[in-house]
Design a protein around this motif. Structure first.
Motif, PDB file in Angstrom:
ATOM      1  N   ASP A   5       0.829  -1.209   0.000  1.00  0.00           N
ATOM      2  CA  ASP A   5       0.000   0.000   0.000  1.00  0.00           C
ATOM      3  C   ASP A   5       0.863   1.259   0.000  1.00  0.00           C
ATOM      4  O   ASP A   5       0.613   2.197  -0.761  1.00  0.00           O
ATOM      5  CB  ASP A   5      -0.949   0.019   1.194  1.00  0.00           C
ATOM      6  N   ILE A   6       1.882   1.265   0.851  1.00  0.00           N
ATOM      7  CA  ILE A   6       2.771   2.434   0.890  1.00  0.00           C
ATOM      8  C   ILE A   6       3.554   2.542  -0.413  1.00  0.00           C
ATOM      9  O   ILE A   6       3.696   3.625  -0.986  1.00  0.00           O
ATOM     10  CB  ILE A   6       3.731   2.380   2.094  1.00  0.00           C
ATOM     11  N   TYR A   7       4.058   1.422  -0.907  1.00  0.00           N
ATOM     12  CA  TYR A   7       4.821   1.410  -2.153  1.00  0.00           C
ATOM     13  C   TYR A   7       3.977   1.925  -3.320  1.00  0.00           C
ATOM     14  O   TYR A   7       4.443   2.738  -4.123  1.00  0.00           O
ATOM     15  CB  TYR A   7       5.326  -0.006  -2.438  1.00  0.00           C
ATOM     16  N   ASP A   8       2.740   1.432  -3.417  1.00  0.00           N
ATOM     17  CA  ASP A   8       1.858   1.868  -4.509  1.00  0.00           C
ATOM     18  C   ASP A   8       1.596   3.370  -4.430  1.00  0.00           C
ATOM     19  O   ASP A   8       1.625   4.065  -5.449  1.00  0.00           O
ATOM     20  CB  ASP A   8       0.537   1.106  -4.479  1.00  0.00           C
ATOM     21  N   ARG A   9       1.360   3.864  -3.247  1.00  0.00           N
ATOM     22  CA  ARG A   9       1.106   5.300  -3.085  1.00  0.00           C
ATOM     23  C   ARG A   9       2.361   6.099  -3.434  1.00  0.00           C
ATOM     24  O   ARG A   9       2.292   7.120  -4.108  1.00  0.00           O
ATOM     25  CB  ARG A   9       0.675   5.573  -1.636  1.00  0.00           C
ATOM     26  N   LEU A  10       3.519   5.627  -2.973  1.00  0.00           N
ATOM     27  CA  LEU A  10       4.791   6.294  -3.274  1.00  0.00           C
ATOM     28  C   LEU A  10       5.051   6.290  -4.770  1.00  0.00           C
ATOM     29  O   LEU A  10       5.440   7.317  -5.348  1.00  0.00           O
ATOM     30  CB  LEU A  10       5.931   5.606  -2.522  1.00  0.00           C
ATOM     31  N   SER A  11       4.815   5.168  -5.422  1.00  0.00           N
ATOM     32  CA  SER A  11       5.053   5.062  -6.862  1.00  0.00           C
ATOM     33  C   SER A  11       4.144   5.981  -7.670  1.00  0.00           C
ATOM     34  O   SER A  11       4.506   6.412  -8.760  1.00  0.00           O
ATOM     35  CB  SER A  11       4.837   3.616  -7.323  1.00  0.00           C
ATOM     36  N   ALA A  12       2.972   6.282  -7.126  1.00  0.00           N
ATOM     37  CA  ALA A  12       2.022   7.148  -7.831  1.00  0.00           C
ATOM     38  C   ALA A  12       2.230   8.629  -7.510  1.00  0.00           C
ATOM     39  O   ALA A  12       1.559   9.478  -8.093  1.00  0.00           O
ATOM     40  CB  ALA A  12       0.600   6.741  -7.462  1.00  0.00           C
ATOM     41  N   THR A  13       3.154   8.929  -6.605  1.00  0.00           N
ATOM     42  CA  THR A  13       3.386  10.314  -6.189  1.00  0.00           C
ATOM     43  C   THR A  13       4.585  10.888  -6.941  1.00  0.00           C
ATOM     44  O   THR A  13       5.620  10.245  -7.040  1.00  0.00           O
ATOM     45  CB  THR A  13       3.643  10.370  -4.665  1.00  0.00           C
TER      46      THR A  13
END
Length: 110
Positions: A95-103
């Motif tokens: 979840d954190i990785y996906d959010r980071l990758s989309a930022t």
């Protein structure tokens, strides 16, 4: 589910030297820095969470601490809960990785 890539596989936040090279219309994204730090912190500590039930499983399986059908049934529940815990830990990281990758690392200057 396997854990996501380590923080070193993600571009780090821009340092002050790199930020000074940005066009005048852009600036470093503080949200990216916060997410990156959260990801690095979570990634560093998630192993302890993933492995939290391992000592109990070892004790049950490698000793005669508890024997019999109830022990086997309880051991099955313990193994299932250990699997659920590991999946949940990996989901947190994803979840954190996906959010980071989309930022974006930069945002427009206001």
């Amino acid at each position: 589910m396997a854990p996501p890539p380590p923080p070193s596989a993600v571009p780090p936040p821009l340092d002050s030297a790199a930020a000074s090279q940005l066009p005048p219309t852009e600036r470093p994204n503080p949200a990216y820095r916060e997410l990156y730090q959260a990801y690095a912190d979570a990634y560093g500590g998630i192993t302890r969470l993933r492995d939290a039930l391992d000592p109990a499983v070892r004790t049950l399986n490698e000793t005669d601490a508890w024997l019999g059908p109830e022990a086997r049934q309880w051991g099955g529940h313990l193994d299932a809960n250990r699997g659920s815990l590991r999946k949940a830990a990996d989901r947190i990281l994803w979840d954190i990785y996906d959010r980071l990758s989309a930022t974006h690392r930069t945002i427009p200057r206001a």
